[in-house]
Design a protein around this motif. Structure first.
Motif, PDB file in Angstrom:
ATOM      1  N   MET A   1      17.756  -2.772  -6.059  1.00 53.45           N
ATOM      2  CA  MET A   1      16.616  -2.780  -5.144  1.00 53.45           C
ATOM      3  C   MET A   1      15.733  -3.988  -5.424  1.00 53.45           C
ATOM      4  SD  MET A   1      13.706  -1.840  -7.033  1.00 53.45           S
ATOM      5  CE  MET A   1      12.604  -1.230  -5.800  1.00 53.45           C
ATOM      6  N   TYR A   2      14.867  -4.284  -4.470  1.00 57.30           N
ATOM      7  CA  TYR A   2      14.016  -5.476  -4.492  1.00 57.30           C
ATOM      8  C   TYR A   2      12.589  -5.049  -4.195  1.00 57.30           C
ATOM      9  CZ  TYR A   2      12.659 -10.318  -3.341  1.00 57.30           C
ATOM     10  OH  TYR A   2      12.074 -11.561  -3.319  1.00 57.30           O
ATOM     11  N   ILE A   3      11.628  -5.721  -4.808  1.00 53.34           N
ATOM     12  CA  ILE A   3      10.206  -5.483  -4.514  1.00 53.34           C
ATOM     13  C   ILE A   3       9.668  -6.703  -3.782  1.00 53.34           C
ATOM     14  CG2 ILE A   3       7.905  -5.040  -5.453  1.00 53.34           C
ATOM     15  CD1 ILE A   3       9.314  -4.058  -8.047  1.00 53.34           C
ATOM     16  N   SER A   4       9.099  -6.484  -2.605  1.00 59.89           N
ATOM     17  CA  SER A   4       8.455  -7.567  -1.856  1.00 59.89           C
ATOM     18  C   SER A   4       7.012  -7.159  -1.606  1.00 59.89           C
ATOM     19  CB  SER A   4       9.178  -7.832  -0.539  1.00 59.89           C
ATOM     20  OG  SER A   4       8.650  -8.990   0.069  1.00 59.89           O
ATOM     21  N   PHE A   5       6.089  -7.931  -2.164  1.00 56.37           N
ATOM     22  CA  PHE A   5       4.664  -7.569  -2.136  1.00 56.37           C
ATOM     23  C   PHE A   5       3.885  -8.647  -1.404  1.00 56.37           C
ATOM     24  CE2 PHE A   5       1.859  -4.595  -4.557  1.00 56.37           C
ATOM     25  CZ  PHE A   5       0.669  -4.977  -3.972  1.00 56.37           C
ATOM     26  N   ASP A   6       3.391  -8.305  -0.216  1.00 56.71           N
ATOM     27  CA  ASP A   6       2.493  -9.187   0.529  1.00 56.71           C
ATOM     28  C   ASP A   6       1.073  -8.865   0.083  1.00 56.71           C
ATOM     29  OD1 ASP A   6       0.760 -10.312   2.511  1.00 56.71           O
ATOM     30  OD2 ASP A   6       2.371 -10.262   3.986  1.00 56.71           O
ATOM     31  N   ILE A   7       0.330  -9.867  -0.336  1.00 58.66           N
ATOM     32  CA  ILE A   7      -1.018  -9.651  -0.851  1.00 58.66           C
ATOM     33  C   ILE A   7      -1.921  -8.990   0.191  1.00 58.66           C
ATOM     34  CG2 ILE A   7      -2.077 -11.876  -0.258  1.00 58.66           C
ATOM     35  CD1 ILE A   7      -2.366 -10.136  -3.694  1.00 58.66           C
TER      36      ILE A   7
ATOM     37  N   VAL B   1      11.319  -1.953  -1.790  1.00 59.54           N
ATOM     38  CA  VAL B   1       9.943  -1.454  -1.806  1.00 59.54           C
ATOM     39  C   VAL B   1       9.105  -2.608  -1.284  1.00 59.54           C
ATOM     40  CG1 VAL B   1       8.003  -0.708  -3.228  1.00 59.54           C
ATOM     41  CG2 VAL B   1      10.291   0.205  -3.658  1.00 59.54           C
ATOM     42  N   HIS B   2       8.535  -2.411  -0.108  1.00 61.57           N
ATOM     43  CA  HIS B   2       7.821  -3.463   0.615  1.00 61.57           C
ATOM     44  C   HIS B   2       6.366  -3.032   0.778  1.00 61.57           C
ATOM     45  CE1 HIS B   2       7.096  -5.313   4.871  1.00 61.57           C
ATOM     46  NE2 HIS B   2       6.576  -6.071   3.928  1.00 61.57           N
ATOM     47  N   VAL B   3       5.451  -3.742   0.120  1.00 62.86           N
ATOM     48  CA  VAL B   3       4.018  -3.470   0.227  1.00 62.86           C
ATOM     49  C   VAL B   3       3.428  -4.527   1.146  1.00 62.86           C
ATOM     50  CG1 VAL B   3       1.850  -3.186  -1.015  1.00 62.86           C
ATOM     51  CG2 VAL B   3       4.013  -2.541  -2.109  1.00 62.86           C
ATOM     52  N   ASP B   4       2.735  -4.081   2.209  1.00 62.16           N
ATOM     53  CA  ASP B   4       2.282  -5.028   3.227  1.00 62.16           C
ATOM     54  C   ASP B   4       1.349  -4.299   4.187  1.00 62.16           C
ATOM     55  OD1 ASP B   4       2.230  -7.146   5.231  1.00 62.16           O
ATOM     56  OD2 ASP B   4       4.286  -7.676   4.670  1.00 62.16           O
ATOM     57  N   ALA B   5       0.512  -5.057   4.873  1.00 62.01           N
ATOM     58  CA  ALA B   5      -0.250  -4.492   5.991  1.00 62.01           C
ATOM     59  C   ALA B   5       0.624  -4.406   7.237  1.00 62.01           C
ATOM     60  CB  ALA B   5      -1.482  -5.346   6.277  1.00 62.01           C
ATOM     61  N   HIS B   6       1.691  -5.210   7.272  1.00 69.62           N
ATOM     62  CA  HIS B   6       2.534  -5.341   8.469  1.00 69.62           C
ATOM     63  C   HIS B   6       3.987  -5.042   8.113  1.00 69.62           C
ATOM     64  CE1 HIS B   6      -0.829  -8.268   8.443  1.00 69.62           C
ATOM     65  NE2 HIS B   6      -1.089  -7.693   9.607  1.00 69.62           N
TER      66      HIS B   6
ATOM     67  N   ASP C   1       9.107 -10.505  -5.244  1.00 72.63           N
ATOM     68  CA  ASP C   1       8.269 -11.618  -4.813  1.00 72.63           C
ATOM     69  C   ASP C   1       6.860 -11.121  -4.548  1.00 72.63           C
ATOM     70  OD1 ASP C   1       7.901 -10.807  -1.960  1.00 72.63           O
ATOM     71  OD2 ASP C   1       9.954 -11.476  -1.647  1.00 72.63           O
ATOM     72  N   LEU C   2       5.933 -12.073  -4.525  1.00 75.66           N
ATOM     73  CA  LEU C   2       4.571 -11.818  -4.095  1.00 75.66           C
ATOM     74  C   LEU C   2       4.209 -12.971  -3.163  1.00 75.66           C
ATOM     75  CD1 LEU C   2       1.657 -10.212  -5.579  1.00 75.66           C
ATOM     76  CD2 LEU C   2       1.275 -12.554  -4.841  1.00 75.66           C
ATOM     77  N   VAL C   3       3.870 -12.646  -1.930  1.00 74.82           N
ATOM     78  CA  VAL C   3       3.711 -13.678  -0.904  1.00 74.82           C
ATOM     79  C   VAL C   3       2.359 -13.609  -0.209  1.00 74.82           C
ATOM     80  CG1 VAL C   3       6.207 -13.765  -0.472  1.00 74.82           C
ATOM     81  CG2 VAL C   3       4.783 -12.217   0.886  1.00 74.82           C
ATOM     82  N   GLU C   4       2.099 -14.649   0.577  1.00 72.88           N
ATOM     83  CA  GLU C   4       0.955 -14.744   1.490  1.00 72.88           C
ATOM     84  C   GLU C   4      -0.388 -14.968   0.805  1.00 72.88           C
ATOM     85  OE1 GLU C   4       1.277 -14.972   4.802  1.00 72.88           O
ATOM     86  OE2 GLU C   4       3.333 -14.286   5.100  1.00 72.88           O
ATOM     87  N   VAL C   5      -0.393 -15.415  -0.452  1.00 70.09           N
ATOM     88  CA  VAL C   5      -1.652 -15.794  -1.099  1.00 70.09           C
ATOM     89  C   VAL C   5      -2.046 -17.171  -0.572  1.00 70.09           C
ATOM     90  CG1 VAL C   5      -2.775 -16.380  -3.279  1.00 70.09           C
ATOM     91  CG2 VAL C   5      -1.197 -14.429  -3.160  1.00 70.09           C
TER      92      VAL C   5
ATOM     93  N   ILE D   1       4.945   0.336   2.350  1.00 71.60           N
ATOM     94  CA  ILE D   1       3.717   1.009   1.931  1.00 71.60           C
ATOM     95  C   ILE D   1       2.496   0.167   2.299  1.00 71.60           C
ATOM     96  CG2 ILE D   1       2.457   1.974  -0.046  1.00 71.60           C
ATOM     97  CD1 ILE D   1       5.200   2.107  -1.515  1.00 71.60           C
ATOM     98  N   GLY D   2       1.487   0.821   2.893  1.00 70.12           N
ATOM     99  CA  GLY D   2       0.218   0.164   3.191  1.00 70.12           C
ATOM    100  C   GLY D   2       0.117  -0.371   4.604  1.00 70.12           C
ATOM    101  N   ILE D   3       1.044  -0.001   5.466  1.00 68.51           N
ATOM    102  CA  ILE D   3       1.112  -0.538   6.828  1.00 68.51           C
ATOM    103  C   ILE D   3      -0.112  -0.101   7.628  1.00 68.51           C
ATOM    104  CG2 ILE D   3       2.528  -0.639   8.913  1.00 68.51           C
ATOM    105  CD1 ILE D   3       3.837  -1.843   6.312  1.00 68.51           C
ATOM    106  N   ARG D   4      -0.696  -1.079   8.352  1.00 68.91           N
ATOM    107  CA  ARG D   4      -1.901  -0.793   9.128  1.00 68.91           C
ATOM    108  C   ARG D   4      -2.201  -1.977  10.035  1.00 68.91           C
ATOM    109  NH1 ARG D   4      -3.034  -2.938   4.379  1.00 68.91           N
ATOM    110  NH2 ARG D   4      -4.754  -4.400   4.155  1.00 68.91           N
ATOM    111  N   GLY D   5      -3.282  -1.867  10.776  1.00 66.35           N
ATOM    112  CA  GLY D   5      -3.773  -2.981  11.587  1.00 66.35           C
ATOM    113  C   GLY D   5      -3.458  -2.816  13.058  1.00 66.35           C
ATOM    114  N   SER D   6      -3.975  -3.756  13.819  1.00 70.58           N
ATOM    115  CA  SER D   6      -3.809  -3.712  15.268  1.00 70.58           C
ATOM    116  C   SER D   6      -2.377  -4.051  15.651  1.00 70.58           C
ATOM    117  CB  SER D   6      -4.776  -4.695  15.935  1.00 70.58           C
ATOM    118  OG  SER D   6      -4.549  -5.989  15.426  1.00 70.58           O
TER     119      SER D   6
END
Length: 194
Positions: A113-119, A24-29, A159-163, A64-69
C-alpha cells in the motif's frame, strides 16, 4: 512540495513492481477529475488515471478528509463506483481517528500500500500554504493519528504534496509538511522506533 500529479508516475512504477497497490489518501479533494482546460493529466486527476491503468487495488483505497465545493451534486460518486472508501471531513470532526485507522488497517491487510498526503487535507488554519485550501479540515493531531495508524502495514511508498510556502508567510505549512514527512518515514517497514 510538488503538486499531486507527481503521485501518478510513482504509482505507475510501484504497480510495475508490486501489482495494484492499496492507497491511504488524505486530501480535501478526491483528485479523480477527468480533464481541466482540456488536459487529462493535472493535479486533480491522478487517481482517475491510476484507476484507468489498473494501478490501484480499488477495494483497498481510502480517501480521508474530503470536503469543499463541487460542480456536481454527488462529487464522490465516481470514487464509490470504483470501490473506494470515502471518509468526508465532517465524519472526522471533533474526534480521534484511531478507530477509523483500525478499520483501515484491516482493510489494507498485508498487501502493498501507498500513503499519499495532500497538505490541504488539513484545515487552512494549520496549513494555509497550499493552492486549493478548503475550510473545516483535519487537525495536525488527526494527521498524526492517520500516519501513525499505518505503522505495521506493507507501505511501499509515500508522498506529501501541494505545500506552497509562498502562500504562508509564517512558515507553518512547511514546518507541518516536514514533520508529517518525518512521521511517514518513521512508519515505513523495518524502521525501528521506541
Amino acid at each position: 512540495g510538488g503538486d499531486h500529479t507527481i503521485t501518478y508516475p510513482i504509482l505507475q512504477a510501484l504497480a510495475a513492481k508490486h501489482g495494484p497497490v492499496g492507497l491511504v489518501h488524505v486530501d480535501a479533494h478526491t483528485d479523480t477529475g477527468d480533464t481541466a482546460l482540456g488536459e487529462k493529466i493535472y493535479h486533480g486527476s491522478p487517481f482517475r488515471r491510476c484507476v484507468e491503468e489498473g494501478l490501484l487495488d480499488c477495494g483497498r483505497v481510502v480517501q480521508i478528509g474530503i470536503r469543499g465545493s463541487s460542480y456536481d451534486p454527488d462529487p464522490n460518486k465516481y470514487c464509490r463506483e470504483q470501490g473506494f472508501r470515502v471518509v468526508p471531513a465532517e465524519q472526522c470532526w471533533m474526534k480521534s481517528l484511531e478507530p477509523l485507522m483500525r478499520e483501515v488497517r484491516a482493510q489494507m491487510g498485508d498487501k502493498p500500500m501507498y500513503i499519499s498526503f495532500d497538505i490541504d487535507g488539513l484545515d487552512p488554519a494549520y496549513a494555509p500554504g497550499t493552492g486549493t485550501p478548503e475550510i473545516a479540515g483535519l487537525t495536525p493531531a488527526q494527521a498524526l493519528e492517520i500516519i501513525r495508524g499505518c505503522k505495521g502495514l506493507n507501505i511501499v511508498g509515500c508522498d506529501l504534496v501541494e505545500v506552497a510556502p509562498m502562500y504562508d508567510a509564517s512558515g507553518n505549512t512547511a514546518l507541518l509538511g516536514a514533520n508529517l514527512l518525518f512521521e511517514m518515514l518513521c512508519v515505513l517497514p523495518g524502521v525501528r522506533t521506541l
